[in-house]
Design a protein around this motif. Structure first.
Motif, PDB file in Angstrom:
ATOM      1  N   ARG A  68       0.832  -1.211   0.000  1.00  0.00           N
ATOM      2  CA  ARG A  68       0.000   0.000   0.000  1.00  0.00           C
ATOM      3  C   ARG A  68       0.865   1.259   0.000  1.00  0.00           C
ATOM      4  O   ARG A  68       0.568   2.242  -0.698  1.00  0.00           O
ATOM      5  CB  ARG A  68      -0.922  -0.002   1.216  1.00  0.00           C
ATOM      6  CG  ARG A  68      -1.927  -1.156   1.248  1.00  0.00           C
ATOM      7  CD  ARG A  68      -2.972  -1.016   0.145  1.00  0.00           C
ATOM      8  NE  ARG A  68      -3.735   0.206   0.288  1.00  0.00           N
ATOM      9  CZ  ARG A  68      -4.829   0.322   1.060  1.00  0.00           C
ATOM     10  NH1 ARG A  68      -5.260  -0.719   1.755  1.00  0.00           N
ATOM     11  NH2 ARG A  68      -5.472   1.462   1.119  1.00  0.00           N
ATOM     12  N   ALA A  69       1.929   1.252   0.788  1.00  0.00           N
ATOM     13  CA  ALA A  69       2.792   2.435   0.880  1.00  0.00           C
ATOM     14  C   ALA A  69       3.469   2.709  -0.454  1.00  0.00           C
ATOM     15  O   ALA A  69       3.580   3.875  -0.878  1.00  0.00           O
ATOM     16  CB  ALA A  69       3.837   2.235   1.979  1.00  0.00           C
ATOM     17  N   SER A  70       3.899   1.668  -1.133  1.00  0.00           N
ATOM     18  CA  SER A  70       4.552   1.846  -2.437  1.00  0.00           C
ATOM     19  C   SER A  70       3.603   2.486  -3.432  1.00  0.00           C
ATOM     20  O   SER A  70       3.989   3.359  -4.219  1.00  0.00           O
ATOM     21  CB  SER A  70       5.046   0.502  -2.973  1.00  0.00           C
ATOM     22  OG  SER A  70       6.018  -0.047  -2.130  1.00  0.00           O
ATOM     23  N   SER A  74       4.099   6.151  -5.063  1.00  0.00           N
ATOM     24  CA  SER A  74       4.174   6.236  -6.519  1.00  0.00           C
ATOM     25  C   SER A  74       3.170   7.247  -7.071  1.00  0.00           C
ATOM     26  O   SER A  74       3.489   8.052  -7.951  1.00  0.00           O
ATOM     27  CB  SER A  74       3.923   4.850  -7.135  1.00  0.00           C
ATOM     28  OG  SER A  74       3.903   4.927  -8.546  1.00  0.00           O
ATOM     29  N   GLU A  75       1.947   7.207  -6.532  1.00  0.00           N
ATOM     30  CA  GLU A  75       0.924   8.154  -6.979  1.00  0.00           C
ATOM     31  C   GLU A  75       1.284   9.579  -6.596  1.00  0.00           C
ATOM     32  O   GLU A  75       1.042  10.524  -7.358  1.00  0.00           O
ATOM     33  CB  GLU A  75      -0.430   7.772  -6.381  1.00  0.00           C
ATOM     34  CG  GLU A  75      -1.005   6.485  -6.961  1.00  0.00           C
ATOM     35  CD  GLU A  75      -2.304   6.076  -6.283  1.00  0.00           C
ATOM     36  OE1 GLU A  75      -2.927   5.112  -6.750  1.00  0.00           O
ATOM     37  OE2 GLU A  75      -2.680   6.725  -5.291  1.00  0.00           O
ATOM     38  N   LEU A  76       1.881   9.729  -5.426  1.00  0.00           N
ATOM     39  CA  LEU A  76       2.288  11.063  -4.980  1.00  0.00           C
ATOM     40  C   LEU A  76       3.392  11.620  -5.879  1.00  0.00           C
ATOM     41  O   LEU A  76       3.359  12.792  -6.284  1.00  0.00           O
ATOM     42  CB  LEU A  76       2.763  11.002  -3.534  1.00  0.00           C
ATOM     43  CG  LEU A  76       3.152  12.333  -2.892  1.00  0.00           C
ATOM     44  CD1 LEU A  76       1.959  13.296  -2.880  1.00  0.00           C
ATOM     45  CD2 LEU A  76       3.659  12.112  -1.474  1.00  0.00           C
ATOM     46  N   GLY A  81       4.977  15.232 -10.242  1.00  0.00           N
ATOM     47  CA  GLY A  81       5.585  15.392 -11.559  1.00  0.00           C
ATOM     48  C   GLY A  81       4.635  16.001 -12.559  1.00  0.00           C
ATOM     49  O   GLY A  81       5.012  16.869 -13.348  1.00  0.00           O
ATOM     50  N   SER A  82       3.387  15.556 -12.536  1.00  0.00           N
ATOM     51  CA  SER A  82       2.415  16.081 -13.499  1.00  0.00           C
ATOM     52  C   SER A  82       2.103  17.534 -13.209  1.00  0.00           C
ATOM     53  O   SER A  82       1.928  18.341 -14.124  1.00  0.00           O
ATOM     54  CB  SER A  82       1.127  15.255 -13.453  1.00  0.00           C
ATOM     55  OG  SER A  82       0.497  15.377 -12.193  1.00  0.00           O
ATOM     56  N   LEU A  83       2.065  17.898 -11.921  1.00  0.00           N
ATOM     57  CA  LEU A  83       1.780  19.290 -11.572  1.00  0.00           C
ATOM     58  C   LEU A  83       2.943  20.190 -11.969  1.00  0.00           C
ATOM     59  O   LEU A  83       2.748  21.271 -12.507  1.00  0.00           O
ATOM     60  CB  LEU A  83       1.497  19.419 -10.077  1.00  0.00           C
ATOM     61  CG  LEU A  83       1.057  20.799  -9.603  1.00  0.00           C
ATOM     62  CD1 LEU A  83      -0.194  21.249 -10.328  1.00  0.00           C
ATOM     63  CD2 LEU A  83       0.829  20.798  -8.104  1.00  0.00           C
TER      64      LEU A  83
END
Length: 312
Positions: A68-70, A74-76, A81-83
């Motif tokens: 779950r932490a990974s 990864s999403e963070l 990066g996208s922002l």
């Protein structure tokens, strides 16, 4: 304890297989890495790693937490990066709901300017005066007149709309020119305007100083879309109250004239709204800021047009 930092340290230890390699890759002292994992275990109340002299073995709880932490980390990282990329050059689709009158008079004439500034943004317009489901219909923002009653929306006030009363010359030739709002009760007709979800025609409101008069006019037709409302008034079907700049073309062509000029309606606030639950991405933010400035510039222009020109 910085839980996010501890999560990053823990996942790196799992991936590296021991504390020493994790510390080297993170450029941290080994004691700092060890302390971070111990603090995370204490916070969770669960043992995440079994330690030996050469390696660490992930416990059942540790394996579940690592998975779950990974994913969260990864999403963070992807979000960051996208922002960062979008801040440099925002791109993607923005879906906006607004009435046809605002689209025609405010948005469309200046779209080339917006496209030159933000060539990577595509604008999808939902034109009309209906109530929209922001989440189900994927609406990013909307332009709405009147104070929003939906508490789930974030509302940014961008203008005050000045409404005036208009009628077609052919209508006035037949029905006469009213000089007081009470005259409208003597056989005059309005173009009915209603919101579909409310199912009622709104009264016309007039103000002079402290005196306010509301008149519920009889009507031949009612509509729930602004352009049709103005078109019906220009055709001579009845009297209408409208935002001044939205009827300027009709007035310039002689299709509508202002009546009861001494009895303007109180200004109506205009808001840009968007759901509280939706992250205001940079592509939406730049459009909202551009639209707010566009509305302000339009109002300032209208005020200059109305101001008397002094002769030299």
């Amino acid at each position: 304890m910085d839980q996010l930092s501890a999560m990053r340290v823990f996942t790196r230890v799992v991936e590296a297989g021991n504390f020493s390699k994790a510390a080297t890759s993170l450029k941290m002292p080994k004691t700092t890495v060890t302390t971070a994992v111990q603090a995370l275990e204490a916070h969770l109340g669960a043992k995440l790693l079994n330690r030996t002299t050469r390696q660490v073995v992930v416990t059942t709880d540790g394996a579940l937490y690592y998975e779950r932490a990974s994913r969260i980390l990864s999403e963070l990282d992807e979000l960051d990066g996208s922002l960062s990329s979008s801040l440099a050059q925002p791109s993607g689709k923005v879906r906006i709901a607004l009435s046809g009158g605002f689209a025609d008079r405010i948005i469309m004439p200046a779209l080339c300017d917006f496209h030159i500034r933000y060539p990577g943004i595509q604008l999808d317009f939902d034109i009309g005066d209906r109530i929209v489901d922001y989440i189900a219909e994927n609406i990013d923002c909307a332009l709405r007149a009147g104070t929003p009653s939906d508490q789930s929306l974030v509302a940014r006030k961008v203008a005050d709309l000045e409404l005036r009363t208009y009628a077609a010359p052919r209508y006035l030739d037949k029905m006469g020119i009213p000089t007081h709002p009470h005259d409208l009760r003597n056989g005059h007709f309005g173009v009915g305007y209603m919101k579909a979800h409310e199912g009622r025609v709104f009264p016309m409101v007039f103000r002079q100083g402290e005196e306010e008069v509301q008149v519920q006019l009889d009507y031949v037709i009612s509509v729930n879309e602004f352009r049709s409302y103005i078109a019906a008034a220009a055709a001579g079907i009845g009297i209408a109250q409208a935002i001044d700049f939205t009827v300027r073309d009709h007035v310039d062509r002689g299709e509508l004239v202002e009546i009861l000029a001494d009895w303007p309606r109180d200004p109506i606030p205009l808001f840009i709204v968007y759901p509280q639950t939706r992250h205001l991405s940079n592509k939406v933010r730049v459009f909202v800021d551009w639209l707010a400035k566009r509305l302000q510039d339009t109002q300032n222009c209208e005020m200059r047009l109305k101001a008397p020109v002094s002769s030299s």
